[in-house]
Scaffold this active site. Structure first.
Site, PDB file in Angstrom:
ATOM      1  N   GLY A  18       0.773  -1.240   0.000  1.00  0.00           N
ATOM      2  CA  GLY A  18       0.000   0.000   0.000  1.00  0.00           C
ATOM      3  C   GLY A  18       0.804   1.290   0.000  1.00  0.00           C
ATOM      4  N   ILE A  19       0.424   2.194   0.905  1.00  0.00           N
ATOM      5  CA  ILE A  19       1.020   3.535   0.959  1.00  0.00           C
ATOM      6  C   ILE A  19       2.521   3.447   1.262  1.00  0.00           C
ATOM      7  CG2 ILE A  19       1.021   5.725   2.240  1.00  0.00           C
ATOM      8  CD1 ILE A  19      -2.052   5.216   2.719  1.00  0.00           C
ATOM      9  N   ASP A  59       8.331  -5.533  13.883  1.00  0.00           N
ATOM     10  CA  ASP A  59       6.986  -5.298  14.414  1.00  0.00           C
ATOM     11  C   ASP A  59       7.035  -3.979  15.178  1.00  0.00           C
ATOM     12  OD1 ASP A  59       4.692  -5.148  15.985  1.00  0.00           O
ATOM     13  OD2 ASP A  59       4.676  -7.293  16.447  1.00  0.00           O
ATOM     14  N   ASN A  86       4.255   4.559   9.126  1.00  0.00           N
ATOM     15  CA  ASN A  86       3.114   4.270   8.255  1.00  0.00           C
ATOM     16  C   ASN A  86       2.382   2.976   8.618  1.00  0.00           C
ATOM     17  OD1 ASN A  86       1.665   4.111   5.460  1.00  0.00           O
ATOM     18  ND2 ASN A  86       2.895   2.232   5.563  1.00  0.00           N
ATOM     19  N   TYR A 154      -9.624   2.164  16.081  1.00  0.00           N
ATOM     20  CA  TYR A 154      -8.880   2.778  14.972  1.00  0.00           C
ATOM     21  C   TYR A 154      -8.980   4.295  15.053  1.00  0.00           C
ATOM     22  CZ  TYR A 154      -7.266   3.571  10.162  1.00  0.00           C
ATOM     23  OH  TYR A 154      -6.575   3.999   9.047  1.00  0.00           O
ATOM     24  N   LYS A 158      -5.838   6.935  15.661  1.00  0.00           N
ATOM     25  CA  LYS A 158      -5.428   7.955  14.688  1.00  0.00           C
ATOM     26  C   LYS A 158      -5.561   9.360  15.277  1.00  0.00           C
ATOM     27  CE  LYS A 158      -4.259   5.124  11.417  1.00  0.00           C
ATOM     28  NZ  LYS A 158      -2.845   4.991  11.021  1.00  0.00           N
ATOM     29  N   ILE A 189      -8.168   5.250   0.581  1.00  0.00           N
ATOM     30  CA  ILE A 189      -7.118   4.979  -0.394  1.00  0.00           C
ATOM     31  C   ILE A 189      -7.288   3.554  -0.902  1.00  0.00           C
ATOM     32  CG2 ILE A 189      -4.632   5.242  -0.821  1.00  0.00           C
ATOM     33  CD1 ILE A 189      -6.056   7.677   0.598  1.00  0.00           C
ATOM     34  N   THR A 191      -5.985   0.607  -1.349  1.00  0.00           N
ATOM     35  CA  THR A 191      -4.844  -0.241  -0.966  1.00  0.00           C
ATOM     36  C   THR A 191      -5.368  -1.574  -0.457  1.00  0.00           C
ATOM     37  OG1 THR A 191      -4.852   0.390   1.360  1.00  0.00           O
ATOM     38  CG2 THR A 191      -3.587   1.813  -0.146  1.00  0.00           C
ATOM     39  N   PRO A 192      -4.472  -2.536  -0.237  1.00  0.00           N
ATOM     40  CA  PRO A 192      -4.924  -3.841   0.293  1.00  0.00           C
ATOM     41  C   PRO A 192      -5.737  -3.725   1.569  1.00  0.00           C
ATOM     42  CG  PRO A 192      -2.692  -4.043  -0.544  1.00  0.00           C
ATOM     43  CD  PRO A 192      -3.048  -2.571  -0.642  1.00  0.00           C
TER      44      PRO A 192
HETATM   45  N1  NAD Z   1      -6.146   2.740   3.020  1.00  0.00           N
HETATM   46  C1  NAD Z   1      -6.820   3.768   3.568  1.00  0.00           C
HETATM   47  O1  NAD Z   1      -7.945   4.104   3.165  1.00  0.00           O
HETATM   48  C2  NAD Z   1      -6.195   4.563   4.682  1.00  0.00           C
HETATM   49  C3  NAD Z   1      -6.844   5.731   5.091  1.00  0.00           C
HETATM   50  C4  NAD Z   1      -6.299   6.489   6.106  1.00  0.00           C
HETATM   51  C5  NAD Z   1      -5.133   6.077   6.714  1.00  0.00           C
HETATM   52  N2  NAD Z   1      -4.517   4.926   6.312  1.00  0.00           N
HETATM   53  C6  NAD Z   1      -3.296   4.528   7.002  1.00  0.00           C
HETATM   54  O2  NAD Z   1      -2.243   4.389   6.089  1.00  0.00           O
HETATM   55  C7  NAD Z   1      -1.289   3.457   6.604  1.00  0.00           C
HETATM   56  C8  NAD Z   1      -0.944   2.450   5.533  1.00  0.00           C
HETATM   57  O3  NAD Z   1      -2.130   1.714   5.224  1.00  0.00           O
HETATM   58  P1  NAD Z   1      -2.387   1.024   3.799  1.00  0.00           P
HETATM   59  O4  NAD Z   1      -3.713   1.482   3.341  1.00  0.00           O
HETATM   60  O5  NAD Z   1      -1.215   1.182   2.908  1.00  0.00           O
HETATM   61  O6  NAD Z   1      -2.585  -0.487   4.291  1.00  0.00           O
HETATM   62  P2  NAD Z   1      -1.820  -1.847   3.930  1.00  0.00           P
HETATM   63  O7  NAD Z   1      -2.556  -2.885   4.695  1.00  0.00           O
HETATM   64  O8  NAD Z   1      -1.663  -1.995   2.472  1.00  0.00           O
HETATM   65  O9  NAD Z   1      -0.366  -1.631   4.564  1.00  0.00           O
HETATM   66  C9  NAD Z   1      -0.133  -1.635   5.946  1.00  0.00           C
HETATM   67  C10 NAD Z   1       1.194  -2.343   6.205  1.00  0.00           C
HETATM   68  O10 NAD Z   1       1.453  -2.307   7.623  1.00  0.00           O
HETATM   69  C11 NAD Z   1       2.015  -3.543   7.959  1.00  0.00           C
HETATM   70  N3  NAD Z   1       1.862  -3.838   9.383  1.00  0.00           N
HETATM   71  C12 NAD Z   1       0.732  -4.210  10.040  1.00  0.00           C
HETATM   72  N4  NAD Z   1       1.011  -4.435  11.318  1.00  0.00           N
HETATM   73  C13 NAD Z   1       2.340  -4.171  11.495  1.00  0.00           C
HETATM   74  C14 NAD Z   1       3.213  -4.206  12.597  1.00  0.00           C
HETATM   75  N5  NAD Z   1       2.789  -4.584  13.825  1.00  0.00           N
HETATM   76  N6  NAD Z   1       4.503  -3.853  12.412  1.00  0.00           N
HETATM   77  C15 NAD Z   1       4.950  -3.499  11.186  1.00  0.00           C
HETATM   78  N7  NAD Z   1       4.183  -3.470  10.096  1.00  0.00           N
HETATM   79  C16 NAD Z   1       2.874  -3.792  10.261  1.00  0.00           C
HETATM   80  C17 NAD Z   1       1.268  -4.554   7.097  1.00  0.00           C
HETATM   81  O11 NAD Z   1       1.972  -5.786   7.010  1.00  0.00           O
HETATM   82  C18 NAD Z   1       1.176  -3.818   5.782  1.00  0.00           C
HETATM   83  O12 NAD Z   1       2.270  -4.107   4.944  1.00  0.00           O
HETATM   84  C19 NAD Z   1      -1.917   2.852   7.860  1.00  0.00           C
HETATM   85  O13 NAD Z   1      -1.408   3.492   9.007  1.00  0.00           O
HETATM   86  C20 NAD Z   1      -3.389   3.179   7.692  1.00  0.00           C
HETATM   87  O14 NAD Z   1      -4.084   3.225   8.908  1.00  0.00           O
HETATM   88  C21 NAD Z   1      -5.009   4.166   5.306  1.00  0.00           C
END
Ligand code: NAD
Length: 259
Positions: A18-19, A59, A86, A154, A158, A189, A191-192
């Protein structure tokens, strides 16, 4: 413009997907040496290999693993200029459904993980050769501003990241002047994290349309659009910004209601 992160070392958590993965790609393209960390080793290694960076299994909720990840980064590159906190998880539970187990897990990763990153990141940045310098980007969410009824933990995590960022920013500014910390607030977003929810819903296309419609702009953002925001905060282009909130939500919060 290119070379916006030339000479900088950037550690990005949750960068297997993802991001975070989009940040790894864009930061490397702008000249940074990138350290990809994640709990997903296979995907993380693949992203690191793609961007010519290093992968560290990490982690974020574990302080000893933070100390080890920063030590390995300093051992390999001798400095830390950018930290993107992130990594995150989304586990939906209303306040009535909330279990302590899920609450502690979500807060442990999404908020405690960011706190530990800031703590160990600032300690590394203050010791950078040439003097203290660095930019920390904490990925919060639109739920740092508004409540999501379906996700109490959540939302709390945040919101915590949003104000923790300001404490770190004031500390970094008053103590070192040149260590900055800002928060990034994505809307929805593609993303997965969301794709998994679409698949699980039984109506992936309907769910996708609903998520697209949350933003007045009429669509979700791509991970690359969020990486562009993180890149700006990471780079010296945002040198007078600290403790700031970069909202990238397709107009969601600007809209007072359905009209
Ligand atoms: N996707 C959205 O709509 C959205 C919106 C607002 C905020 N966010 C935030 O953006 C960030 C990235 O999310 P994303 O959408 O790319 O999701 P994603 O699930 O694609 O990626 C998140 C990553 O975090 C890793 N992760 C989870 N637990 C972990 C841990 N304990 N230690 C290390 N890594 C860990 C996962 O393995 C994954 O690779 C997150 O903080 C999420 O809350 C996402």
């Amino acid at each position: 413009m290119s070379g916006r992160l030339n000479g900088k070392v950037a550690l990005i958590t949750g960068a297997a997907s993802g991001i975070g993965a989009a940040c790894a790609r864009s930061f490397a393209a702008e000249g940074a040496k990138v350290v990809v960390t994640d709990v997903q080793a296979d995907k993380g290694k693949a992203v690191a290999a793609e961007v010519g960076g290093r992968f560290i299994a990490h982690d974020v909720s574990d302080e000893a693993q933070w100390a080890a990840a920063i030590a390995e980064t300093l051992g390999a590159h001798g400095r830390l200029d950018v930290l993107v906190n992130n990594a995150g998880v989304f586990i939906p539970q209303t306040i009535e459904d909330s279990t302590l187990e899920v609450w502690n897990k979500v807060l442990g990763i999404n908020l405690t993980g960011v706190m530990l990153g800031c703590k160990h990141g600032v300690k590394a940045m203050k010791a950078n050769p040439g003097g203290p310098t660095g930019s920390i980007v904490n990925v919060s969410s639109i739920t740092g501003f508004i409540g999501l009824a379906s996700a109490a933990a959540y939302t709390a995590s945040k919101g915590g990241v949003r104000l923790l960022t300001k404490s770190v920013a004031v500390h970094g500014a008053r103590t070192y002047r040149t260590i900055r910390c800002n928060s990034l607030h994505p809307g929805t977003i593609d993303t997965p994290m969301n794709q998994a929810a679409f698949e699980a819903s039984g109506d992936p296309e309907g769910m996708r349309a609903m998520f697209d419609g949350m933003q007045p702009i009429g669509r979700m953002a791509s991970a690359e659009e969020m990486a562009a925001c993180a890149l700006f905060l990471a780079s010296d282009e945002s040198s007078f910004m600290t403790g700031a909130e970069l909202l990238a939500d397709g107009g969601w919060l600007a809209a007072a209601g359905p009209l």
